[in-house]
Design a protein around this motif. Structure first.
Motif, PDB file in Angstrom:
ATOM      1  N   LYS A  58      32.602  21.673 -43.750  1.00  0.00           N
ATOM      2  CA  LYS A  58      33.844  22.217 -43.203  1.00  0.00           C
ATOM      3  C   LYS A  58      34.172  23.557 -43.863  1.00  0.00           C
ATOM      4  O   LYS A  58      34.539  24.526 -43.179  1.00  0.00           O
ATOM      5  N   GLU A  59      34.018  23.661 -45.173  1.00  0.00           N
ATOM      6  CA  GLU A  59      34.288  24.906 -45.891  1.00  0.00           C
ATOM      7  C   GLU A  59      33.348  26.024 -45.445  1.00  0.00           C
ATOM      8  O   GLU A  59      33.776  27.156 -45.230  1.00  0.00           O
ATOM      9  N   HIS A  60      32.065  25.687 -45.313  1.00  0.00           N
ATOM     10  CA  HIS A  60      31.094  26.688 -44.849  1.00  0.00           C
ATOM     11  C   HIS A  60      31.444  27.174 -43.441  1.00  0.00           C
ATOM     12  O   HIS A  60      31.406  28.376 -43.167  1.00  0.00           O
ATOM     13  N   ARG A  61      31.802  26.247 -42.575  1.00  0.00           N
ATOM     14  CA  ARG A  61      32.136  26.621 -41.198  1.00  0.00           C
ATOM     15  C   ARG A  61      33.393  27.487 -41.140  1.00  0.00           C
ATOM     16  O   ARG A  61      33.462  28.430 -40.347  1.00  0.00           O
ATOM     17  N   GLU A  62      34.369  27.187 -41.983  1.00  0.00           N
ATOM     18  CA  GLU A  62      35.581  28.010 -42.032  1.00  0.00           C
ATOM     19  C   GLU A  62      35.239  29.426 -42.500  1.00  0.00           C
ATOM     20  O   GLU A  62      35.762  30.414 -41.961  1.00  0.00           O
ATOM     21  N   SER A  63      34.358  29.543 -43.492  1.00  0.00           N
ATOM     22  CA  SER A  63      33.925  30.864 -43.961  1.00  0.00           C
ATOM     23  C   SER A  63      33.176  31.603 -42.865  1.00  0.00           C
ATOM     24  O   SER A  63      33.394  32.811 -42.652  1.00  0.00           O
ATOM     25  N   ILE A  64      32.302  30.908 -42.161  1.00  0.00           N
ATOM     26  CA  ILE A  64      31.549  31.515 -41.064  1.00  0.00           C
ATOM     27  C   ILE A  64      32.510  32.017 -39.988  1.00  0.00           C
ATOM     28  O   ILE A  64      32.360  33.133 -39.479  1.00  0.00           O
ATOM     29  N   ASP A  65      33.525  31.222 -39.661  1.00  0.00           N
ATOM     30  CA  ASP A  65      34.499  31.638 -38.647  1.00  0.00           C
ATOM     31  C   ASP A  65      35.245  32.897 -39.083  1.00  0.00           C
ATOM     32  O   ASP A  65      35.462  33.811 -38.274  1.00  0.00           O
ATOM     33  N   ARG A  66      35.636  32.964 -40.360  1.00  0.00           N
ATOM     34  CA  ARG A  66      36.318  34.166 -40.861  1.00  0.00           C
ATOM     35  C   ARG A  66      35.387  35.377 -40.806  1.00  0.00           C
ATOM     36  O   ARG A  66      35.792  36.467 -40.401  1.00  0.00           O
ATOM     37  N   LEU A  67      34.146  35.178 -41.207  1.00  0.00           N
ATOM     38  CA  LEU A  67      33.178  36.281 -41.178  1.00  0.00           C
ATOM     39  C   LEU A  67      32.891  36.740 -39.753  1.00  0.00           C
ATOM     40  O   LEU A  67      32.745  37.942 -39.502  1.00  0.00           O
ATOM     41  N   ASP A  68      32.830  35.808 -38.806  1.00  0.00           N
ATOM     42  CA  ASP A  68      32.640  36.189 -37.402  1.00  0.00           C
ATOM     43  C   ASP A  68      33.795  37.069 -36.934  1.00  0.00           C
ATOM     44  O   ASP A  68      33.580  38.067 -36.240  1.00  0.00           O
ATOM     45  N   ALA A  69      35.012  36.720 -37.320  1.00  0.00           N
ATOM     46  CA  ALA A  69      36.177  37.528 -36.950  1.00  0.00           C
ATOM     47  C   ALA A  69      36.061  38.922 -37.567  1.00  0.00           C
ATOM     48  O   ALA A  69      36.329  39.927 -36.906  1.00  0.00           O
ATOM     49  N   ILE A  70      35.656  38.992 -38.819  1.00  0.00           N
ATOM     50  CA  ILE A  70      35.480  40.287 -39.484  1.00  0.00           C
ATOM     51  C   ILE A  70      34.437  41.116 -38.746  1.00  0.00           C
ATOM     52  O   ILE A  70      34.636  42.314 -38.497  1.00  0.00           O
ATOM     53  N   LEU A  71      33.321  40.497 -38.372  1.00  0.00           N
ATOM     54  CA  LEU A  71      32.270  41.215 -37.641  1.00  0.00           C
ATOM     55  C   LEU A  71      32.783  41.762 -36.313  1.00  0.00           C
ATOM     56  O   LEU A  71      32.529  42.921 -35.974  1.00  0.00           O
ATOM     57  N   VAL A  72      33.515  40.946 -35.570  1.00  0.00           N
ATOM     58  CA  VAL A  72      34.006  41.368 -34.261  1.00  0.00           C
ATOM     59  C   VAL A  72      34.985  42.531 -34.411  1.00  0.00           C
ATOM     60  O   VAL A  72      34.875  43.540 -33.704  1.00  0.00           O
ATOM     61  N   TYR A  73      35.939  42.413 -35.333  1.00  0.00           N
ATOM     62  CA  TYR A  73      36.906  43.497 -35.524  1.00  0.00           C
ATOM     63  C   TYR A  73      36.232  44.759 -36.073  1.00  0.00           C
ATOM     64  O   TYR A  73      36.591  45.873 -35.689  1.00  0.00           O
ATOM     65  N   THR A  74      35.239  44.585 -36.944  1.00  0.00           N
ATOM     66  CA  THR A  74      34.510  45.732 -37.489  1.00  0.00           C
ATOM     67  C   THR A  74      33.735  46.436 -36.381  1.00  0.00           C
ATOM     68  O   THR A  74      33.745  47.671 -36.286  1.00  0.00           O
ATOM     69  N   LEU A  75      33.071  45.671 -35.531  1.00  0.00           N
ATOM     70  CA  LEU A  75      32.347  46.274 -34.411  1.00  0.00           C
ATOM     71  C   LEU A  75      33.314  46.967 -33.456  1.00  0.00           C
ATOM     72  O   LEU A  75      33.019  48.055 -32.944  1.00  0.00           O
ATOM     73  N   GLY A  76      34.466  46.365 -33.228  1.00  0.00           N
ATOM     74  CA  GLY A  76      35.472  46.994 -32.376  1.00  0.00           C
ATOM     75  C   GLY A  76      35.895  48.345 -32.938  1.00  0.00           C
ATOM     76  O   GLY A  76      35.979  49.343 -32.211  1.00  0.00           O
ATOM     77  N   GLU A  77      36.137  48.399 -34.240  1.00  0.00           N
ATOM     78  CA  GLU A  77      36.523  49.651 -34.889  1.00  0.00           C
ATOM     79  C   GLU A  77      35.382  50.667 -34.819  1.00  0.00           C
ATOM     80  O   GLU A  77      35.596  51.852 -34.564  1.00  0.00           O
ATOM     81  N   ARG A  78      34.167  50.196 -35.047  1.00  0.00           N
ATOM     82  CA  ARG A  78      33.003  51.089 -35.003  1.00  0.00           C
ATOM     83  C   ARG A  78      32.870  51.713 -33.615  1.00  0.00           C
ATOM     84  O   ARG A  78      32.644  52.909 -33.468  1.00  0.00           O
TER      85      ARG A  78
END
Length: 98
Positions: free
Chosen positions: A13-33
């Motif tokens: 569960k902890e790993h999946r929560e971290s993965i979900d946060r990182l996915d959000a970071i990737l999406v917002y970072t790509l959006g900014e890029r």
């Protein structure tokens, strides 16, 4: 459930929560890029510059491969990922020139 199984489920569960946060970071970072690359595309179109810059692309790929190695990420994956992004950026730049 055994204690080991319960602990494994908690860790999962902890790993999946971290993965979900990182996915959000990737999406917002790509959006900014892409906001910046869209601006570059408009500038290139306004000044009749080519939509791609092979020298810059080669520098970026080399830079990303170096970063990937430092980050313990497969450089081939990093290169393929950047190539995908570059092709998408060029596609956007060409749209601005139509």
């Amino acid at each position: 459930m055994t204690d080991a199984t319960t602990r494994a489920a908690e860790l999962l569960k902890e790993h999946r929560e971290s993965i979900d946060r990182l996915d959000a970071i990737l999406v917002y970072t790509l959006g900014e890029r892409f906001k910046h690359t869209q601006a570059v595309g408009r500038l290139k179109a306004e000044h009749d510059l080519p939509p791609s810059d092979p020298a810059r692309e080669a520098q970026q790929i080399a830079r990303l491969e170096d970063l990937a190695e430092k980050a313990d990420l497969d450089p081939d994956f990093a290169k393929a990922f950047l190539n995908f992004i570059i092709q998408e950026v060029i596609r956007h730049h060409k749209k601005h020139q139509e």
